[in-house]
Design a protein around this motif. Structure first.
Motif, PDB file in Angstrom:
ATOM      1  N   ALA A 192      15.251  73.393  55.824  1.00  0.00           N
ATOM      2  CA  ALA A 192      14.205  72.427  54.998  1.00  0.00           C
ATOM      3  C   ALA A 192      12.961  72.190  55.828  1.00  0.00           C
ATOM      4  CB  ALA A 192      15.094  71.231  54.482  1.00  0.00           C
ATOM      5  N   GLU A 193      12.541  72.910  56.584  1.00  0.00           N
ATOM      6  CA  GLU A 193      11.407  72.423  57.439  1.00  0.00           C
ATOM      7  C   GLU A 193      10.040  72.010  56.555  1.00  0.00           C
ATOM      8  OE1 GLU A 193       9.447  75.174  60.049  1.00  0.00           O
ATOM      9  OE2 GLU A 193      10.561  76.986  59.003  1.00  0.00           O
ATOM     10  N   HIS A 194       9.959  72.750  55.391  1.00  0.00           N
ATOM     11  CA  HIS A 194       9.117  72.482  54.566  1.00  0.00           C
ATOM     12  C   HIS A 194       9.163  71.507  53.254  1.00  0.00           C
ATOM     13  CE1 HIS A 194       7.261  75.513  57.092  1.00  0.00           C
ATOM     14  NE2 HIS A 194       8.052  76.346  56.570  1.00  0.00           N
ATOM     15  N   VAL A 195      10.472  71.059  53.263  1.00  0.00           N
ATOM     16  CA  VAL A 195      10.859  70.163  52.219  1.00  0.00           C
ATOM     17  C   VAL A 195      10.435  68.590  52.476  1.00  0.00           C
ATOM     18  CG1 VAL A 195      12.763  69.531  50.848  1.00  0.00           C
ATOM     19  CG2 VAL A 195      12.836  71.720  51.755  1.00  0.00           C
ATOM     20  N   HIS A 196       9.433  68.086  51.871  1.00  0.00           N
ATOM     21  CA  HIS A 196       9.245  66.782  52.212  1.00  0.00           C
ATOM     22  C   HIS A 196       8.869  66.200  50.968  1.00  0.00           C
ATOM     23  CE1 HIS A 196       6.936  63.663  54.085  1.00  0.00           C
ATOM     24  NE2 HIS A 196       6.016  64.004  53.730  1.00  0.00           N
ATOM     25  N   GLY A 197       9.507  64.974  50.577  1.00  0.00           N
ATOM     26  CA  GLY A 197       9.428  64.325  49.284  1.00  0.00           C
ATOM     27  C   GLY A 197      10.484  64.529  48.199  1.00  0.00           C
ATOM     28  N   ALA A 198      11.350  65.439  48.762  1.00  0.00           N
ATOM     29  CA  ALA A 198      12.394  65.725  47.498  1.00  0.00           C
ATOM     30  C   ALA A 198      13.402  64.507  47.208  1.00  0.00           C
ATOM     31  CB  ALA A 198      13.289  66.804  48.163  1.00  0.00           C
ATOM     32  N   GLU A 199      13.619  64.506  45.971  1.00  0.00           N
ATOM     33  CA  GLU A 199      14.591  63.477  45.499  1.00  0.00           C
ATOM     34  C   GLU A 199      15.844  64.203  45.150  1.00  0.00           C
ATOM     35  OE1 GLU A 199      11.796  61.230  43.046  1.00  0.00           O
ATOM     36  OE2 GLU A 199      10.636  60.671  44.833  1.00  0.00           O
ATOM     37  N   LEU A 200      16.780  64.439  45.877  1.00  0.00           N
ATOM     38  CA  LEU A 200      17.951  65.436  45.585  1.00  0.00           C
ATOM     39  C   LEU A 200      18.977  64.668  44.893  1.00  0.00           C
ATOM     40  CD1 LEU A 200      18.986  68.220  45.747  1.00  0.00           C
ATOM     41  CD2 LEU A 200      19.511  67.698  48.298  1.00  0.00           C
ATOM     42  N   VAL A 201      19.247  65.074  43.581  1.00  0.00           N
ATOM     43  CA  VAL A 201      20.250  64.498  42.892  1.00  0.00           C
ATOM     44  C   VAL A 201      21.666  65.257  43.181  1.00  0.00           C
ATOM     45  CG1 VAL A 201      21.022  64.059  40.633  1.00  0.00           C
ATOM     46  CG2 VAL A 201      18.696  63.552  41.267  1.00  0.00           C
ATOM     47  N   VAL A 202      22.774  64.249  43.326  1.00  0.00           N
ATOM     48  CA  VAL A 202      24.004  65.031  43.847  1.00  0.00           C
ATOM     49  C   VAL A 202      25.028  64.078  42.650  1.00  0.00           C
ATOM     50  CG1 VAL A 202      25.982  65.353  45.171  1.00  0.00           C
ATOM     51  CG2 VAL A 202      23.524  65.402  46.054  1.00  0.00           C
ATOM     52  N   ASP A 203      25.153  64.626  41.444  1.00  0.00           N
ATOM     53  CA  ASP A 203      25.811  63.751  40.601  1.00  0.00           C
ATOM     54  C   ASP A 203      26.329  64.547  39.414  1.00  0.00           C
ATOM     55  OD1 ASP A 203      23.836  64.604  38.870  1.00  0.00           O
ATOM     56  OD2 ASP A 203      23.101  63.065  37.956  1.00  0.00           O
ATOM     57  N   ALA A 204      26.809  65.671  39.859  1.00  0.00           N
ATOM     58  CA  ALA A 204      27.579  66.318  38.892  1.00  0.00           C
ATOM     59  C   ALA A 204      27.071  66.345  37.287  1.00  0.00           C
ATOM     60  CB  ALA A 204      29.254  66.011  38.745  1.00  0.00           C
ATOM     61  N   GLY A 205      25.676  66.415  37.303  1.00  0.00           N
ATOM     62  CA  GLY A 205      25.172  66.529  36.003  1.00  0.00           C
ATOM     63  C   GLY A 205      25.124  65.232  35.193  1.00  0.00           C
ATOM     64  N   HIS A 206      25.190  64.057  36.037  1.00  0.00           N
ATOM     65  CA  HIS A 206      25.478  62.660  35.119  1.00  0.00           C
ATOM     66  C   HIS A 206      23.740  62.650  34.574  1.00  0.00           C
ATOM     67  CE1 HIS A 206      25.325  58.562  33.996  1.00  0.00           C
ATOM     68  NE2 HIS A 206      24.474  58.508  34.957  1.00  0.00           N
ATOM     69  N   LEU A 207      22.922  62.875  35.235  1.00  0.00           N
ATOM     70  CA  LEU A 207      21.526  62.302  34.706  1.00  0.00           C
ATOM     71  C   LEU A 207      21.098  63.344  33.348  1.00  0.00           C
ATOM     72  CD1 LEU A 207      19.665  61.384  37.954  1.00  0.00           C
ATOM     73  CD2 LEU A 207      20.563  59.888  36.109  1.00  0.00           C
ATOM     74  N   LEU A 208      21.735  64.392  33.417  1.00  0.00           N
ATOM     75  CA  LEU A 208      21.554  65.552  32.413  1.00  0.00           C
ATOM     76  C   LEU A 208      22.132  64.886  31.156  1.00  0.00           C
ATOM     77  CD1 LEU A 208      22.702  69.086  33.776  1.00  0.00           C
ATOM     78  CD2 LEU A 208      20.328  68.259  33.290  1.00  0.00           C
ATOM     79  N   LEU A 209      22.873  64.129  31.022  1.00  0.00           N
ATOM     80  CA  LEU A 209      23.650  63.682  29.832  1.00  0.00           C
ATOM     81  C   LEU A 209      22.869  62.645  29.111  1.00  0.00           C
ATOM     82  CD1 LEU A 209      27.256  63.071  31.093  1.00  0.00           C
ATOM     83  CD2 LEU A 209      26.518  64.805  29.526  1.00  0.00           C
ATOM     84  N   PRO A 210      22.711  62.652  27.808  1.00  0.00           N
ATOM     85  CA  PRO A 210      21.921  61.915  27.128  1.00  0.00           C
ATOM     86  C   PRO A 210      22.526  60.359  27.285  1.00  0.00           C
ATOM     87  CG  PRO A 210      23.272  63.158  25.525  1.00  0.00           C
ATOM     88  CD  PRO A 210      23.214  63.785  26.903  1.00  0.00           C
ATOM     89  N   GLY A 211      23.857  60.161  27.422  1.00  0.00           N
ATOM     90  CA  GLY A 211      24.409  58.769  27.713  1.00  0.00           C
ATOM     91  C   GLY A 211      25.709  59.004  28.214  1.00  0.00           C
ATOM     92  N   PHE A 212      26.803  58.761  27.246  1.00  0.00           N
ATOM     93  CA  PHE A 212      28.180  58.759  27.896  1.00  0.00           C
ATOM     94  C   PHE A 212      28.901  60.080  27.492  1.00  0.00           C
ATOM     95  CE2 PHE A 212      32.453  56.737  27.066  1.00  0.00           C
ATOM     96  CZ  PHE A 212      32.530  56.071  28.239  1.00  0.00           C
ATOM     97  N   ASN A 213      29.752  60.588  28.374  1.00  0.00           N
ATOM     98  CA  ASN A 213      30.648  61.805  27.897  1.00  0.00           C
ATOM     99  C   ASN A 213      31.935  61.357  27.381  1.00  0.00           C
ATOM    100  OD1 ASN A 213      31.934  64.124  27.780  1.00  0.00           O
ATOM    101  ND2 ASN A 213      31.903  64.482  30.149  1.00  0.00           N
ATOM    102  N   HIS A 214      31.832  61.480  26.196  1.00  0.00           N
ATOM    103  CA  HIS A 214      33.208  60.918  25.370  1.00  0.00           C
ATOM    104  C   HIS A 214      34.340  61.672  25.441  1.00  0.00           C
ATOM    105  CE1 HIS A 214      31.082  57.618  23.378  1.00  0.00           C
ATOM    106  NE2 HIS A 214      29.954  58.111  23.581  1.00  0.00           N
TER     107      HIS A 214
END
Ligand code: NAD
Length: 301
Positions: free
Chosen positions: A258-280
């Motif tokens: 990752a020597e050139h990776v700077h300013g990344a915001e790496l999401v590790v959330d099993a796709g939570h932020l993909l969801l529009p809201g709640f997984n019913h």
């Protein structure tokens, strides 16, 4: 040869949870380790924090992997204590290559009834603590024109939850702080990246108060907590994610890959932020009898 051979990594909040997993993972890849932790409780936090015994046990695990380890008690709210850890690390190891600003606390309270102390403690640890950690460790990296920060934010850096104003504010602030550190440190060849975990399987989640909060009823079990968290995730069948998921992401960011990776915001959330809201309709394990959320809130008691 390990992916972090010859490097020195400093991890705050290293007595347990994600901090301990970072220490194990980095040591297994060849890094010498510095871990620090408050090792005492904070009055406004409704669950026990890490202990000196846990910190020492993590240090022993690192040593059993053949790596050196410095383990120190330090509160990230204290610049003096942090500076002492940095001085010890530089004295013993001569340099710090990687800093994981990981220490953090959790709490739930309506902003109207939250006490000033609750607000100050949470912001003091989860946001100001990162600034103080960076202030203490960046000068030696600037001097060597080499280094990397991995800062633990949260999906709460991207979205609000009710009764979460202090945590949400702190984690949104962490992104602003990390971006600020990034623009200042990039010209000195010091990389700054953040990780945004979703719910992770650590004591921060798996404690009596938080299990009840996650599940919404009194006396919730660990499995009830996982079942509730499946509503958060888009990837099939995930409850609270293993700490290793975050440690693996951090390992990549810490490595030369990752020597050139700077300013990344790496999401590790099993796709939570993909969801529009709640997984019913989350996928629960076969036959798991899901007790309905009854709206119970232990924080209101
Ligand atoms: P944890 O409670 O298992 O471990 C946190 C460690 O930090 C503990 O050992 C604790 O003693 C230490 N700590 C707390 N306050 C401190 C202070 N003032 N100074 C030094 N050490 C202190 O929690 P975790 O899940 O491993 O959390 C690690 C980080 O990840 C935190 O920043 C947290 O906000 C963040 N996070 C956690 C989750 C989750 O679901 N567990 C999700 C997103 C982000």
């Amino acid at each position: 040869m390990g992916r972090l051979e010859g490097k020195v990594a400093y991890i705050t909040g290293g007595a347990r949870g994600m901090g301990a997993e970072l220490a194990r993972t980095f040591a297994a890849e060849g890094a010498d380790i510095v871990i620090s932790d408050i090792c005492e409780n904070i009055d406004t936090v409704r669950y026990d924090l890490g202990t000196k015994d846990e910190l020492e046990a993590v240090a022993e695990e690192v040593r059993s992997l053949g790596r050196r380890c410095v383990a120190e008690v330090a509160d990230v709210r204290s610049q003096k204590q942090l500076d002492a850890v940095t001085a010890k690390a530089l004295q013993d190891f001569g340099k710090i290559d990687i800093v994981c600003a990981n220490a953090g606390i959790h709490g739930v309270a309506k902003f109207t009834t939250m006490t000033e102390q609750q607000w100050d403690d949470l912001l003091g640890v989860n946001l100001t603590g990162i600034w103080k950690t960076a202030k203490s460790t960046a000068p030696s990296m600037i001097e060597r024109q080499s280094g990397c920060f991995i800062i633990t934010a949260s999906v709460s850096a991207r979205e609000p939850l009710p009764e979460y104003a202090h945590y949400t504010t702190a984690k949104h602030g962490v992104i602003g702080l990390a971006r600020s550190l990034g623009v200042e440190l990039g010209p000195d060849n010091v990389r700054v990246n953040t990780i945004l975990p979703g719910p992770i399987d650590t004591y921060l989640n798996d404690n009596p108060v938080n299990r009840d909060w996650a599940a919404g009823f009194k006396g919730a079990t660990t499995e009830d907590m996982h079942a509730a968290i499946r509503n958060w995730h888009n990837l099939r069948g995930r409850g609270a994610l293993p700490a290793k998921a975050v440690a693996n992401a951090a390992l990549y960011l810490a490595s030369d890959e990752a020597e050139h990776v700077h300013g990344a915001e790496l999401v590790v959330d099993a796709g939570h932020l993909l969801l529009p809201g709640f997984n019913h309709s989350p996928v629960q394990p076969e036959g798991y009898p899901r007790r309905p959320n009854e709206g119970y809130n232990p924080y209101a008691d």
